[in-house]
Design a protein around this motif. Structure first.
Motif, PDB file in Angstrom:
ATOM      1  N   LEU A 162     -23.068 -28.290   1.862  1.00  0.00           N
ATOM      2  CA  LEU A 162     -21.825 -29.037   2.054  1.00  0.00           C
ATOM      3  C   LEU A 162     -20.701 -28.418   1.246  1.00  0.00           C
ATOM      4  O   LEU A 162     -19.549 -28.371   1.688  1.00  0.00           O
ATOM      5  CB  LEU A 162     -22.028 -30.494   1.673  1.00  0.00           C
ATOM      6  N   PRO A 223     -14.296 -40.017   3.549  1.00  0.00           N
ATOM      7  CA  PRO A 223     -15.662 -39.841   4.049  1.00  0.00           C
ATOM      8  C   PRO A 223     -16.290 -38.478   3.681  1.00  0.00           C
ATOM      9  O   PRO A 223     -17.144 -38.009   4.410  1.00  0.00           O
ATOM     10  CB  PRO A 223     -15.453 -39.948   5.555  1.00  0.00           C
ATOM     11  N   PHE A 224     -15.826 -37.874   2.636  1.00  0.00           N
ATOM     12  CA  PHE A 224     -16.381 -36.569   2.261  1.00  0.00           C
ATOM     13  C   PHE A 224     -17.225 -36.695   0.996  1.00  0.00           C
ATOM     14  O   PHE A 224     -17.283 -35.817   0.162  1.00  0.00           O
ATOM     15  CB  PHE A 224     -15.233 -35.574   2.065  1.00  0.00           C
ATOM     16  N   MET A 226     -20.522 -37.772   0.968  1.00  0.00           N
ATOM     17  CA  MET A 226     -21.952 -37.929   1.248  1.00  0.00           C
ATOM     18  C   MET A 226     -22.842 -37.246   0.219  1.00  0.00           C
ATOM     19  O   MET A 226     -23.944 -37.699  -0.057  1.00  0.00           O
ATOM     20  CB  MET A 226     -22.271 -37.370   2.633  1.00  0.00           C
TER      21      MET A 226
ATOM     22  N   TYR B 630     -24.450 -35.468   7.107  1.00  0.00           N
ATOM     23  CA  TYR B 630     -23.362 -35.425   6.126  1.00  0.00           C
ATOM     24  C   TYR B 630     -22.267 -34.486   6.598  1.00  0.00           C
ATOM     25  O   TYR B 630     -21.071 -34.809   6.580  1.00  0.00           O
ATOM     26  CB  TYR B 630     -23.875 -34.937   4.763  1.00  0.00           C
ATOM     27  N   ALA B 631     -22.691 -33.315   7.026  1.00  0.00           N
ATOM     28  CA  ALA B 631     -21.717 -32.331   7.482  1.00  0.00           C
ATOM     29  C   ALA B 631     -20.948 -32.875   8.679  1.00  0.00           C
ATOM     30  O   ALA B 631     -19.724 -32.726   8.788  1.00  0.00           O
ATOM     31  CB  ALA B 631     -22.424 -31.031   7.855  1.00  0.00           C
ATOM     32  N   ALA B 633     -20.342 -36.011   9.332  1.00  0.00           N
ATOM     33  CA  ALA B 633     -19.377 -37.004   8.867  1.00  0.00           C
ATOM     34  C   ALA B 633     -18.119 -36.319   8.345  1.00  0.00           C
ATOM     35  O   ALA B 633     -16.995 -36.767   8.597  1.00  0.00           O
ATOM     36  CB  ALA B 633     -19.998 -37.871   7.779  1.00  0.00           C
ATOM     37  N   MET B 634     -18.315 -35.223   7.620  1.00  0.00           N
ATOM     38  CA  MET B 634     -17.155 -34.507   7.096  1.00  0.00           C
ATOM     39  C   MET B 634     -16.272 -33.985   8.217  1.00  0.00           C
ATOM     40  O   MET B 634     -15.037 -34.122   8.180  1.00  0.00           O
ATOM     41  CB  MET B 634     -17.607 -33.325   6.227  1.00  0.00           C
ATOM     42  N   ILE B 635     -16.922 -33.387   9.203  1.00  0.00           N
ATOM     43  CA  ILE B 635     -16.156 -32.810  10.310  1.00  0.00           C
ATOM     44  C   ILE B 635     -15.407 -33.905  11.060  1.00  0.00           C
ATOM     45  O   ILE B 635     -14.217 -33.776  11.380  1.00  0.00           O
ATOM     46  CB  ILE B 635     -17.098 -32.059  11.286  1.00  0.00           C
ATOM     47  N   GLY B 637     -14.466 -36.731   9.894  1.00  0.00           N
ATOM     48  CA  GLY B 637     -13.357 -37.158   9.037  1.00  0.00           C
ATOM     49  C   GLY B 637     -12.182 -36.215   9.170  1.00  0.00           C
ATOM     50  O   GLY B 637     -11.024 -36.626   9.296  1.00  0.00           O
TER      51      GLY B 637
END
Lengths: 483, 648
Positions: A162, A223-224, A226, B630-631, B633-635, B637
């Motif tokens: 990430l 939302p970053f 995680m 997770y990745a 969700a980031m994208i 966002g």
């Protein structure tokens, strides 16, 4: 042009000492590794002393605009040195008990500190990115430090993947801005952006969003976010201590450098983005923390919500707001340090003490440590007269000053929700029957004393709130006043 | 000098902290050594400050800035002027005496170190209060002395009556403090600053300012609210009820806090605020009426008390009333002068009473005393000196200050002054009577409790020395300070009086410039009504308690209605219990049942908690643990933010 290395002397010193310790380790017998520890602590002390002694009065740019030295950088750097120093002291016994007492740990830590120093002083996109990567790479390794722990390895893996994504976004955003302005120098970028700032400038918006997203990732805003709970939880607590404190301040510093130093004229745009991030962080952070049974995960979500609060100060877009954000960052990092410090204090070889249930009835066996927990939790919840209260008060005031009263109301509501899980910890500690009949705490004297000082300072610094806030105001003034 | 200012309160604070936190380690001797040396240092420094101020060196400046909010600066700072200097010397001297006395009085108490820590903390708080140069710090000191008072009234926390008394003191003071806080809020609202100097300088500009929509002056509102605070702290009717009960605390505390210093904080505060009070005749008249009622009616209650400390407590109430009347008559200097003399002789009376109490092994009922002069000569003589000072015998300190107040009220043009003058003059008779009654019942006649009498002996030197040291100023301070304080320019600019209110100046006009003011007052006073009434009270007490000891009982039977009213203290306690306490409980019950249990607990708290808990347990599943989630969700966002800002 003459090369003036005077202002970056402390950074050079830290770098040199990291190398010295690395080489020295080759000749150190394992039982004498304390020397490496002592050297590390001394390095941080000396570095802090060097910054203190050469405390900036205004703002000056060195090394072709790469390096900025102002009050802001010196304040943040001294705080970073102290925080890292405390982290090493707090975690010494912890890593000894788990066979992690290796010189690499200290070397990685020092390189991470060096990375943060570069970030804090960055006047150039490349310098900023360089510092950030140095920090991140060190942190990945520190998280994975307990090689035989699958949880830690998994956490490090997630963090790395990430983190790479986040860094890529930052690079992409920077390259867009570069494409538009033709410069990587933040002060030059500022001038050009000021001339082009308009809501319909699609390229600027794109660049800004990418930069913002990566910054949000680095400080762990929803939302970053995680990675935050998994890394905090999976990493050995010693590494969690490190990851959760000083890098947050460094993150705050690059937000100030990029958004305030470089892109302040886009405030009307990034303000709304930060509002979204801040509200989401406070909402999700506080809500999910309630459902946690693990103390480290709970503190991780609490960290997320605190970052939301810190963003409140920044998004106000006024010098008052920035300094409130800085004040919040400083106070939070020392509170967070104490929160995870408690976990370190209570754990011993083969026992992590990171479940909430482990805290049950602590007051009966260790009233003083129970009291420390009380202070940390009250401070995080924002109960007066702790510093945490004043930190929250100042950001909320900053938000109200720019007529975002609704945002202040939301922030206060989330604080109330957040108070629940902090108070639950206190309830467990004071009112529940003890979980373990005879709990022994094997912490060394230096940990006990410093952690106690850490907690007590959150209350006893009350009469100093004015001067500390004044210091933050001056630090921010040196950034804002440089233009 | 600034270092000295700072060191004065800090010396006491250090003593308090050391004795409080490390009391067990340093032991009893260590605790009293460290606190007494702290207070002794504070006293010496106060004297230095006093001398320095007399030489004309005033100071007003910040120590540091505590906080800045919305442009208002909240500072910690010192204002050192004549008023402050007088208070500093009085406070530290009495406190010093009480510290020494405590060694003897608390000798056998298990809470020895705690006690010393508290009284040193009290001295610190009181110094912060009087040295303040702004309302915020004044409020800090105000609350801090209140806190210590609360802790000390309930010092014997296993005694139910003590707990009830400190709760009562706490609650009643809350009422006063609320008014005080509102008053400070009013000052902040009107002037935009809390700094004394700025407020006082701006006050005349706001003198005519009325509240929107009404005829009421802002200044009247502020002064009345501030005075409500003073009524709570200085125990003026109807907020006086806590002071007699506060006698549950150890006697040194009654002397230090509930007679000499803390209860006079209200008087000090009003004198300090004289530039504001001078601007509102309404407030001054209110002050006059309240003070006069307290002075006379509380003295009456003192007539029928049998507890030796309670008699002195009612006497304190009455004397506080005298000081308040002085403030209302704009004779602030006379009020402060009386505050100073009263601090000495009232502390002396309390400490002497305490000496009697320990000699009789904690017997406080005067009906079980009598004849003690034979075994306790030092206590007897010093207490007589204190009594002579209290009743205003010409030549003793209390005479000058009290007579000045009565005369000043006489010259006051305020509508309420007439009433106040009558009340104060009549009060001198009552004062003399109950004071001598106490002396006669305690020290004269035949011992009424033979067993206790046989065990009684004179107290040790740590107890008698403070008595003697306090007896000296009780006699002489009047002679020294009457001239400069009342008729000279002693207080300089620290007290402001409008020319048309200046009763003391009018009083001075009647003095013959050729002779000393003190001699003139004595010569004048001997034939004046107050002194005659005092003499009458003395004689009457002598007849009733020495010559014809059966008379009081007969009188009580004859006038049983009045006697009962006085014994029940006008029923104010019962009224409070019935109206405020019961009423409060009923309202509380109502809100508890309906508001709290049903609405807040049932619907809002538990309801919200359930919703929050449910949401929380659902949302936590976002955290799947899979890195691609997770990745993702980031994208997502990133895209949401991007589309939002690109489309808007």
């Amino acid at each position: 042009m003459e090369l003036n290395i005077q202002p970056i002397l402390p950074e050079i010193f830290i770098c040199a000492m990291a190398c010295v310790i690395l080489v020295l380790d080759l000749y150190l017998k394992p039982e004498r590794r304390t020397i490496a520890y002592v050297l590390t602590v001394m390095t941080l002390l000396v570095a802090a002393g060097l910054y203190w002694q050469d405390f900036a009065t205004g703002s000056a740019v060195y090394l072709n605009g790469m390096f900025i030295k102002d009050r802001f950088s010196d304040v943040v750097k001294i705080a970073i040195c102290l925080l890292s120093l405390l982290v090493f002291v707090y975690s010494r016994e912890y890593i000894k008990a788990r066979d992690l007492f290796l010189s690499e740990y200290f070397v990685l830590g020092l390189f991470a500190v060096l990375g943060m120093m570069v970030m804090v002083s960055a006047g150039h996109f490349l310098a900023l990115y360089l510092g950030l990567e140095l920090l991140s790479l060190s942190l990945y390794a520190m998280v994975a430090f307990q090689r035989d722990s699958s949880v830690a390895t998994e956490a490090a893996m997630k963090y790395f993947v990430l983190g790479a994504l986040g860094s890529a976004m930052l690079l992409y955003g920077m390259s867009i801005i570069y494409g538009l302005t033709g410069s990587l120098d933040i002060s030059v970028v500022r001038g050009i952006v000021a001339a082009q700032a308009a809501p319909d400038n699609v390229i600027l918006v794109l660049g800004l969003v990418f930069i913002l997203v990566s910054l949000a990732f680095k400080i762990g805003a929803v939302p970053f976010h995680m990675w935050v709970p998994d890394v905090y939880h999976g990493a050995p607590t010693s590494s969690t201590l490190f990851v959760s404190t000083a890098p947050k301040l460094a993150g705050f510093a690059i937000i100030i450098r990029l958004l305030v130093g470089g892109l302040e004229d886009l405030h009307f745009m990034w303000r709304d983005m930060l509002i979204v991030l801040a509200v989401l962080s406070m909402l999700l952070g506080n809500l999910i923390a309630i459902a946690q049974t693990n103390l480290k995960r709970m503190l991780a979500y609490s960290a997320i919500s605190h970052m939301g609060f810190m963003l409140l100060g920044i998004l106000a877009g006024t010098p008052n707001g920035y300094s409130a954000g800085l004040f919040y960052g400083l106070v939070y990092t020392f509170m967070g340090l104490g929160g995870f410090g408690i976990v370190v204090l209570l754990s011993r070889a083969g026992y992590e003490a990171d479940e909430l249930d482990d805290l049950r009835g602590l007051n009966q066996s260790h009233p003083w440590y129970a009291f420390l927990i009380l202070i940390f939790m009250f401070s995080m919840a924002g109960v007066p007269p702790t510093l945490g209260f004043f930190a929250k008060l100042s950001v909320i005031q900053a938000v109200i000053d720019v007529e975002l009263t609704w945002l202040a109301v939301i922030a206060v509501l989330f604080t109330v929700i957040g108070a629940f899980y902090y108070l639950r910890v206190i309830k467990l500690v004071y009112f529940d029957p003890p979980a373990v009949a005879a709990r022994e705490i094997s912490a060394t004297a230096d940990l006990r004393v410093l952690l106690s000082a850490n907690a007590v300072a959150l209350v006893l610094l009350l009469p100093m709130v004015g001067p500390i806030q004044e210091m933050c105001t001056q630090a921010i003034a040196s950034v804002v006043g440089a233009f | 000098m600034e270092t000295i200012y700072l060191l004065t309160p800090l010396a006491c604070l250090v003593g308090a902290i050391v004795a409080g936190l490390f009391g067990k380690r340093i032991g009893r001797t260590g605790a009293h050594r460290v606190t007494i040396s702290g207070v002794a240092i504070a006293f010496l420094l106060s004297v230095i400050v006093f001398v320095d101020v007399m030489n004309g060196n005033l100071f007003n400046g910040p120590v540091y800035t505590w906080a800045v909010s919305e442009g208002t600066v909240y500072q910690i700072g010192f204002l050192i002027d004549e008023l402050t200097a007088v208070m500093m010397v009085v406070v530290t001297f009495v406190s010093f005496m009480v510290h020494i006395y405590t060694i003897g009085y608390m000798e056998e108490d298990p809470g020895y170190q705690r006690f010393f820590s508290y009284i040193a903390l009290f001295t610190f708080s009181m110094l912060m209060l009087v040295m303040s140069n702004n309302f915020l710090q004044l409020f800090f000191g105000w609350e801090a002395v209140g806190l210590v008072s609360y802790l000390l009234i309930g010092f014997w926390f296993k005694k139910d009556t003590a707990i009830a008394a400190n709760l009562k003191a706490f609650l009643v003071n809350r009422v006063g403090d609320l008014g005080f806080l509102l008053g400070i809020g009013g000052v902040l609202y009107l002037f935009g600053t809390l700094d004394y100097a700025d407020v006082f300088a701006a006050a005349p500009d706001f003198a005519g300012e009325t509240m929107p929509g009404t005829e009421t002056l802002w200044m009247t509102l502020i002064c009345l609210l501030l005075f409500v605070g003073a009524m709570g702290k200085s125990a003026q009717v109807p907020l006086h009820v806590w002071l007699p009960d506060s006698m549950e605390g150890p006697t040194p505390i009654s002397a230090l806090i509930h007679a000499a210093t803390m209860v006079t904080a209200g008087i000090f505060m009003v004198a300090r605020m004289s530039p504001l009070f001078e601007l509102s005749d309404t407030a001054l008249n209110f002050v006059l009426v309240i003070g006069a009622i307290t002075a006379f009616f509380m003295a009456l209650v003192g007539l029928v008390q049998n507890d030796i400390k309670r008699v002195i407590a009612y006497s304190t109430l009455s004397q506080l009333g005298y000081m308040t009347v002085a403030l209302g008559a704009s004779a602030y200097a006379a009020g402060i002068f009386h505050l100073g003399t009263h601090a000495f002789f009232k502390a002396l009376l309390f400490l002497a009473a305490g000496s009697v109490i320990i000699a009789l092994h904690h017997e406080q009922d005067m009906r079980h005393m009598g004849g003690l002069r034979r075994v306790m000569p030092i206590t007897w003589i010093t207490m007589i000196i204190g009594t002579l000072a209290l009743i205003g015998t010409p030549g003793f300190s209390g005479f000058f200050s009290k007579d000045a107040i009565i005369e000043a009220v006489h010259y006051s043009q305020q509508p309420a002054a007439k009433f106040a003058h009558i009340a104060l003059t009549a009060g001198t008779f009552v004062t003399a009577f109950y004071s001598w009654r106490l002396i006669f019942l305690t020290f004269h006649g035949e011992p009424r409790d033979r067993e206790k009498f046989d065990h009684a002996k004179e107290s040790p030197w740590v107890v008698t020395l403070p008595l003697i040291l306090l007896a000296i100023p009780s006699v002489i301070v009047g002679w020294i300070f009457v001239e400069p304080m009342l008729f000279g320019d002693f207080f300089g600019s620290s007290i402001v009086v409008r020319p048309e209110h200046d009763t003391l100046a009018r009083l001075a006009e009647h003095n013959d410039p050729g002779h000393g003011a003190a001699w003139q007052m004595v010569a004048h006073g001997i034939l004046a009504l107050p002194v005659l009434l005092t003499a009458l009270g003395t004689v009457l007490a002598w007849i009733m308690y020495i010559v014809r000891p059966d008379l009081p009982g007969k009188l009580a039977g004859r006038f049983s209605a009045i006697y009962k009213i006085l014994l029940n203290k006008y029923g104010i306690d019962e009224f409070n219990e019935f109206f405020f306490a019961r009423g409060g409980r009923n309202i509380g019950n109502f809100f508890w049942r309906i508001g709290d249990v049903k609405l807040i607990d049932g619907i809002m708290v538990n309801g919200t908690a359930r919703v929050v808990g449910w949401v929380s347990s659902v949302v936590r599943h976002i955290q799947t643990g899979y890195v691609y989630h997770y990745a993702f969700a980031m994208i997502i966002g990133l895209f949401v933010l991007m589309t939002w800002f690109l489309s808007s």
